[in-house]
Design an enzyme around this catalytic site. Structure first.
Site, PDB file in Angstrom:
ATOM      1  N   SER A  18      42.582  32.734  41.539  1.00 33.14           N
ATOM      2  CA  SER A  18      43.468  32.312  40.450  1.00 33.14           C
ATOM      3  C   SER A  18      42.728  31.505  39.381  1.00 33.14           C
ATOM      4  CB  SER A  18      44.646  31.505  41.017  1.00 33.14           C
ATOM      5  OG  SER A  18      44.182  30.329  41.646  1.00 33.14           O
ATOM      6  N   GLU A  50      41.772  29.167  50.723  1.00 40.22           N
ATOM      7  CA  GLU A  50      41.605  28.784  49.317  1.00 40.22           C
ATOM      8  C   GLU A  50      40.283  29.255  48.700  1.00 40.22           C
ATOM      9  OE1 GLU A  50      43.898  27.819  47.374  1.00 40.22           O
ATOM     10  OE2 GLU A  50      45.414  26.975  48.712  1.00 40.22           O
ATOM     11  N   HIS A  57      49.140  30.056  40.474  1.00 42.66           N
ATOM     12  CA  HIS A  57      48.203  29.961  41.598  1.00 42.66           C
ATOM     13  C   HIS A  57      48.843  30.530  42.869  1.00 42.66           C
ATOM     14  CE1 HIS A  57      45.461  28.373  44.652  1.00 42.66           C
ATOM     15  NE2 HIS A  57      46.558  28.006  45.292  1.00 42.66           N
ATOM     16  N   HIS A  66      47.911  33.778  46.254  1.00 46.85           N
ATOM     17  CA  HIS A  66      48.217  33.863  47.687  1.00 46.85           C
ATOM     18  C   HIS A  66      49.033  35.075  48.104  1.00 46.85           C
ATOM     19  CE1 HIS A  66      46.678  29.972  49.074  1.00 46.85           C
ATOM     20  NE2 HIS A  66      47.172  29.406  47.972  1.00 46.85           N
TER      21      HIS A  66
HETATM   22 FE    FE Z   1      46.698  27.442  47.301  1.00 48.24          FE
END
Ligand code: FE
Ligand code: PHE
Length: 285
Positions: A215, A196, A150, A155
């Site tokens: 993700s 997010e 993730h 990110h």
């Molecule tokens: Fe995150």
């Protein structure tokens, strides 16, 4: 922007954090916090990743990569294409050399979730905390906490985008301030609905830039394509009023016109906004 030094927590603050998180969640903390430094960072001991874990990474990468066309925003897709993440768990030191040149950010390896003020302190200093552990085979589709897949896949590519890079640093500084003003609830919603679960109106259509979407195979399709998902124009106050779901796909997503818009609309001082929000209703997810 000046970068404050990271405030190193006292050892008893650490013990308290570990005890609180462990008692609050059903599963305890997933990572290994025994060898961390005062700023909650650890070493990425690369030799410890097993061939099975490398294989999990490759399978996660392949599954997610196939879903990106038409769903991931252009900035994410082009940054990912320039990185070498497909065949092995990435090495922090290699990525850090590239990031230093691109946006002057650095990744710091951490055991897992961090106390708010530690997390904000890292962001304010242009350091992005990335979890070192990777999910087990039986967690392939669902993990209780963010893992290295993730954090890296979701990110890191957008840390190469100068607007997102600056936004995240501003967010860290804003987080330290919101903590003092007792307004973390509102600021957390901003992170959730942008970094997010954010969507952006690319020239070709609405695309994902949020790491939680990028993700996740299910949420990537849901967020961008599902007729059941609500997609609203980004509205700062509305975002801060809206609660979020942590164990299901989001029902509502907020779409920014561009990362410039995101940066500019969040630049003003939030102090008065926080006070106004206390008098406004909370909205259901
Ligand atoms: Fe995150
Ligand atoms: N402008 C915000 C404040 O004054 C800081 C911030 C910037 C927060 C960007 C989030 C994102 O508190």
């Amino acid at each position: 922007m000046d970068t404050p030094r990271n405030t190193a927590p006292q050892p008893d603050a650490r013990a308290e954090f570990l005890a609180t998180v462990a008692s609050r969640s059903q599963h305890g903390l997933r990572g290994d916090y025994s060898n961390m430094r005062d700023d909650y960072t650890v070493e990425q001991d690369y030799a410890l990743y097993t061939p099975q874990q490398q294989d999990i990474w490759r399978r996660l990468y392949r599954r997610q990569h196939e879903l990106l066309p038409g769903r991931a925003c252009a900035a994410f897709a082009s940054a990912l294409a320039r990185l070498d993440f497909a065949d092995a768990i990435p090495r922090f030191d290699v990525v850090n050399e590239q990031l230093a040149v691109a946006t002057n950010w650095q990744l710091v390896p951490v055991p897992g979730l961090l106390p708010d003020e530690v997390f904000f302190g890292h962001l304010a200093a242009r350091r992005f905390p990335v979890t070192v552990w990777i999910r087990a085979p039986e967690e392939f589709d669902y993990i209780v906490e963010p893992d290295i897949f993730h954090d890296f896949f979701g990110h890191v590519p957008l840390l190469f985008d100068s607007r997102i890079a600056d936004y995240l640093q501003a967010y860290g500084l804003g987080g330290l301030k919101a903590k003092r003003l007792d307004a973390l609830k509102y600021l957390a919603r901003l992170y959730w609905y942008t970094i997010e679960f954010g969507l952006v109106a690319d020239p070709d259509g609405v695309r994902a830039y949020g790491a939680g979407i990028l993700s996740s195979p299910g949420e990537l399709r849901h967020a961008v394509e599902s007729p059941d998902a609500q997609r609203e124009r980004f509205d700062l106050i509305r975002v801060m009023q809206t609660r979020y779901l942590i164990d299901d796909f989001q029902k509502v997503y907020f779409v920014v016109d561009s990362f410039d818009q995101l940066f500019e609309e969040t630049a003003p001082d939030f102090s008065l906004l926080y006070r106004a929000l206390e008098r406004l209703p909370e909205l259901d997810p």
